[in-house]
Design an enzyme around this catalytic site. Structure first.
Site, short mmCIF file in Angstrom:
data_model
loop_
_atom_site.label_atom_id
_atom_site.label_comp_id
_atom_site.label_asym_id
_atom_site.label_seq_id
_atom_site.Cartn_x
_atom_site.Cartn_y
_atom_site.Cartn_z
CG HIS A 127 -1.91 0.98 1.39
ND1 HIS A 127 -1.65 2.26 1.83
CD2 HIS A 127 -3.24 0.93 1.16
CE1 HIS A 127 -2.78 2.95 1.85
NE2 HIS A 127 -3.76 2.17 1.44
CG ASP A 204 0.50 -2.52 6.16
OD1 ASP A 204 -0.48 -2.70 6.90
OD2 ASP A 204 0.45 -1.84 5.12
CD GLN A 207 -6.96 -4.67 4.10
OE1 GLN A 207 -7.93 -5.37 4.43
NE2 GLN A 207 -7.09 -3.39 3.79
CE LYS A 230 -7.24 -0.51 6.34
NZ LYS A 230 -8.08 0.08 5.31
CB CYS A 368 -3.68 3.27 -1.60
SG CYS A 368 -4.85 4.56 -1.28
N1 C6P Z 1 -6.33 0.41 2.90
C1 C6P Z 1 -8.20 0.03 1.39
O1 C6P Z 1 -9.32 0.28 0.95
P1 C6P Z 1 -4.89 3.56 7.35
O2 C6P Z 1 -5.52 4.42 6.29
O3 C6P Z 1 -3.70 4.24 7.95
O4 C6P Z 1 -5.86 3.02 8.34
O5 C6P Z 1 -4.36 2.26 6.58
C2 C6P Z 1 -3.53 2.38 5.47
C3 C6P Z 1 -3.29 1.03 4.88
C4 C6P Z 1 -2.03 0.46 4.99
N2 C6P Z 1 -1.78 -0.77 4.56
C5 C6P Z 1 -2.73 -1.52 3.97
C6 C6P Z 1 -2.40 -2.91 3.52
C7 C6P Z 1 -4.02 -1.01 3.81
O6 C6P Z 1 -4.96 -1.75 3.25
C8 C6P Z 1 -4.31 0.31 4.25
C9 C6P Z 1 -5.65 0.93 4.01
C10 C6P Z 1 -7.65 0.87 2.53
O7 C6P Z 1 -7.52 -0.90 0.94
C11 C6P Z 1 -7.69 2.32 2.18
S1 C6P Z 1 -6.74 2.70 0.76
#
Ligand code: C6P
Length: 411
Positions: A127, A204, A207, A230, A368
């Site tokens: 991401h 990270d 997910q 999430k 992203c």
């Molecule tokens: N992905 C998706 O629709 P935040 O925004 O900080 O809570 O998480 C960012 C982020 C980082 N790593 C991964 C693997 C992610 O999936 C995400 C957030 C959302 O897939 C928003 S783009």
């Protein structure tokens, strides 16, 4: 129709008020869980109870409300420690989300320990939040960013990873599960190989937290990042797990209240971890409500959740595969319940809009992960991501909607 797993889906769905509404005149079907999942009533109640009953700033107050709020806030830290099996409670730092957790490590650890010519390794399915912070710090420190290639079906190439590793490697940062493809990465192996060259590893877990078991001691990762929103919790809260010995030698990320021991104009000394990394008034209400989300997951059991979601994924793959011109994107063997796809001749955005008109919420675009899209030679995908409250009949409606869209566009 509900699935045949041991959990009672209707009972679970009853806990989510948002699911019981019509969108564009149709029953809402929410398949955008990888972006953010919905909140059970107990999480909503925890927020209301805090603001109605004991809203107060924490750690600094000695009055009853401040003590109650502090206790509830720190309870979430205890629960999170158990949730990911961290050895010490002070290894749990509250941030605003995975993005901030990664930026904290890149800025603090990276600024302190990266030198010119060092290398940071990420994967080709990261991401942007696990790409850009490393680009920023590599640029600043004149270090080099290396990328592990990803196969056509969405697996990390472990052989290429082995070749990239060297004594120059200082940091490896990869996701536990991919948000665009759903691939569950072999992170234990990735961590073990990185440690053989004395690199630290950041995972990270955006997910993973709502779906997979996380045992940071067993994984032996150095950092693990989670977003509350999430995993059925509120937005605006993240967790950074870091090994105590590493966090202790890292400099602060932000300066302000709470992160200090003593301030004089001549010199400031810093608080102990975790507070050294929690400058200013934190997101008290949302951290407190995250505890209710952890309890929700624990009560259901990750195994049960995964069993149900995997069944939905399998069913969705079968149904979607039968739709003409539809191509599945991300077909690795080991996956969380995320399925991306494209339909030949129809832009993902148009499909997203037409599904929305039927009350079905999916995400469209590059998610992203622009470099991954470039690698796969596509602009973006339509992504359906499943949660514990989704049903097979909802998958039927998605497939039915897609079949109609394909037929309409054909005609
Ligand atoms: N992905 C998706 O629709 P935040 O925004 O900080 O809570 O998480 C960012 C982020 C980082 N790593 C991964 C693997 C992610 O999936 C995400 C957030 C959302 O897939 C928003 S783009």
């Amino acid at each position: 129709m509900t699935t045949a797993t041991a959990i009672d889906i209707e009972k679970i769905r009853a806990k989510f008020p948002i699911l019981h509404q019509n969108v564009n005149g149709k029953r809402l079907i929410y398949f955008d869980n990888a972006a953010t999942n919905q909140k059970p009533q107990e999480v909503i109640d925890a927020l209301t109870n805090y603001y109605q009953g004991y809203n107060a700033n924490i750690h600094r107050g000695i009055h009853t409300l401040a003590e109650k709020a502090t206790k509830a806030f720190e309870k979430t830290r205890d629960s999170m420690q158990k949730f990911i099996n961290a050895k010490h409670v002070e290894e749990i730092i509250f941030t605003r989300g995975v993005t901030e957790s990664i930026n904290l490590v890149a800025s603090s650890y990276g600024r302190a320990f990266l030198k010119e010519g060092d290398e940071v390794i990420i994967s080709g399915m990261e991401h942007h939040s696990n790409i850009v912070p490393w680009q920023l710090i590599c640029e600043e420190k004149k270090a080099n960013l290396k990328v592990i290639p990803v196969s056509e079906i969405g697996d990390i190439d472990l052989e290429e990873y082995r070749k990239l590793l060297s004594r120059k490697t200082k940091i490896v940062a990869v996701n536990h599960a991919s948000n665009s493809l759903g691939t569950i990465n072999p992170i234990k192996k990735i961590i073990q190989l990185a440690h053989e060259v004395d690199a630290v590893v950041l995972i990270d877990g955006a997910q993973a937290a709502a779906h997979l078991d996380i045992d940071v001691q067993n994984l032996d990762c150095d950092f693990y990042c989670i977003s509350s929103h999430k995993m059925y919790g509120p937005t605006g809260v993240g967790i950074l797990y870091g090994k105590k010995s590493i966090l202790e030698k890292m400099p602060p990320y932000m300066g302000g209240g709470e992160m200090i021991k003593e301030v004089t104009f001549a010199k400031t000394t810093y608080n102990d971890i975790p507070y050294k990394f929690e400058a200013g008034t934190p997101n008290i209400s949302d951290v407190i409500a995250l505890n209710a989300a952890i309890l929700f997951i624990n009560n259901l059991g990750k195994d049960q959740i995964a069993e149900h979601e995997n069944e939905l994924l399998e069913y969705a793959v079968e149904k979607l595969s039968a739709i003409p011109k539809l191509k599945l994107i991300g077909t690795a063997k080991n996956k969380v319940a995320v399925q991306s796809f494209i339909v030949d001749g129809i832009h993902p955005f148009d499909i997203g809009q037409m599904l929305d008109a039927r009350g079905i919420a999916v995400r469209t675009g590059h998610h992203c992960t622009q470099p991954l899209m470039e690698r796969l030679g596509i602009e973006g995908t339509i992504r359906a991501s499943f949660s514990v409250y989704n049903t097979k009949s909802e998958v039927d409606e998605l497939a039915d909607g897609l079949m109609r869209i394909v037929n309409i566009m054909k005609g």
